[in-house]
Design an enzyme around this catalytic site. Structure first.
Site, PDB file in Angstrom:
ATOM      1  CG  HIS A 197     -25.016  10.365 -33.278  1.00  0.00           C
ATOM      2  ND1 HIS A 197     -25.362  10.026 -31.701  1.00  0.00           N
ATOM      3  CD2 HIS A 197     -25.165  11.150 -34.175  1.00  0.00           C
ATOM      4  CE1 HIS A 197     -26.031  11.055 -32.308  1.00  0.00           C
ATOM      5  NE2 HIS A 197     -25.780  11.947 -33.448  1.00  0.00           N
ATOM      6  CG  ASP A 320     -27.389  17.251 -33.820  1.00  0.00           C
ATOM      7  OD1 ASP A 320     -27.919  15.908 -34.192  1.00  0.00           O
ATOM      8  OD2 ASP A 320     -27.113  17.395 -33.035  1.00  0.00           O
TER       9      ASP A 320
END
Length: 358
Positions: A197, A320
């Protein structure tokens, strides 16, 4: 043959009408203990990391009531009522939870290891309360490889977590660095993916991103994570660990766009001796060792490109959350120019396979 074709079309039409399971694969959370620890380091060392002005202070240091940052703080800390309500309203069946940036990697190794244990325990407890709605990825402290591998094994074998979250660089180093070899060996041995990430650019590349709010999701996050992935490919990591699997969010952090040129220039540099030859072209590692999620990136044109470069079997849906809208993310895939089978692959089939979800 004609009858089979008609039957196939009818089956596809029925599949399109039926409710489709939706598993979101990059959904952020935080713990009160982590939030407190982040604020302590942000206040004592405000210039130690670009993550501090781009995230920690804006979200956790008394954000303006009613602002997006205030909502992010509340929703990151909630793994119960509000999160489930949002999922139900958008038709999301499951979230794969992972600790938000900068995770535990911003702390010194011993403290990072302690926080990884308590964060993973917090996550496992949330999953135990709602096992059909949540699954999770474990964090760990890469800069203490012995403790990291121990926690990786515990997280998978004892807590039942489905893989790992690495919030990119650790002490300004990337996973191609030899000191992280035990971490990569453990991920391959456990057969669990590492979700790579983004976070704000490391100190070695941060200066140009400090202006114009460029360090966060508008530009810096993707540049940073894409750079990390390219380092892993060109360093030969995937020759040494051929079964290692990496997940990239945000439609692949721009790698699909660059893939032709990566292949072209890697071959040229290997031929003239500027780079150690690789066993495969970068694009071949990308299809073999990477999966991509759609998190926070709702562009039909980009989705078309990613399908061509990564392959439909390597694309997973993500929201997200809480940084993006669950409803918008659902609407994007429901409205995309996909067959019913492709839509099912992106919405849930690939997530079930890559993360071994029930």
């Amino acid at each position: 043959m004609l009858g089979a074709s008609v039957a196939s079309r009818e089956a596809s039409a029925q599949m399109a009408k039926a409710p489709m399971r939706k598993i979101a694969t990059e959904e952020a959370f935080a713990t009160p203990e982590l939030a407190k620890a982040w604020l302590e380091i942000a206040r004592s060392e405000p210039n130690s990391s670009l993550d501090i002005p781009t995230g920690i202070l804006s979200i956790f240091d008394n954000p303006r009531p009613g602002s997006n940052q205030d909502r992010f703080r509340r929703q990151l800390l909630d793994v119960d009522a509000e999160r489930i309500r949002d999922m139900d309203e958008a038709g999301v069946d499951m979230q794969l939870l992972s600790v938000t940036i900068p995770g535990v990697q911003i702390f010194e190794p011993a403290r990072a290891g302690e926080l990884a244990v308590t964060t993973n325990d917090h996550l496992a407890a949330a999953i135990a309360r709602r096992p059909t709605r949540f699954a999770g990825l474990a964090c760990f402290a890469p800069h203490d490889p012995v403790q990291a591998t121990r926690e990786m094994e515990r997280a998978v074998n004892a807590l039942g977590l489905k893989g790992f979250i690495v919030n990119s660089h650790t002490q300004d180093l990337y996973l191609d660095d030899p000191r992280f070899a035990p971490v990569l060996e453990a991920a391959q041995s456990l057969d669990c993916p590492i979700y790579l990430h983004p976070r704000a650019p490391s100190n070695g590349m941060a200066a140009p991103f400090r202006d114009y709010s460029m360090g966060g999701s508008i530009w810096g996050f993707g540049v940073e994570a894409g750079t990390h992935a390219v380092r892993m490919i060109l360093s030969g990591v995937f020759d040494r660990y051929p079964r290692l699997r990496i997940v990239l969010g945000h439609m692949g952090e721009a790698l699909p766009f660059w893939m032709w040129r990566l292949d072209h220039m890697a071959a040229r540099r290997a031929k003239d001796g500027r780079m150690k030859p690789l066993s495969l072209a970068p694009s071949e590692y990308f299809k073999r060792n990477f999966a991509v999620t759609t998190s926070g990136f709702e562009s039909p044109d980009v989705l078309d490109l990613v399908i061509k470069v990564a392959g439909i079997e390597n694309i997973m849906w993500a929201i997200d959350y809480p940084y993006e809208s669950s409803r918008d993310a659902v609407t994007f895939i429901e409205g995309a120019d996909l067959t019913a089978s492709q839509r099912a692959s992106i919405f849930h089939r690939n997530a079930v396979r890559h993360f071994r979800l029930s």
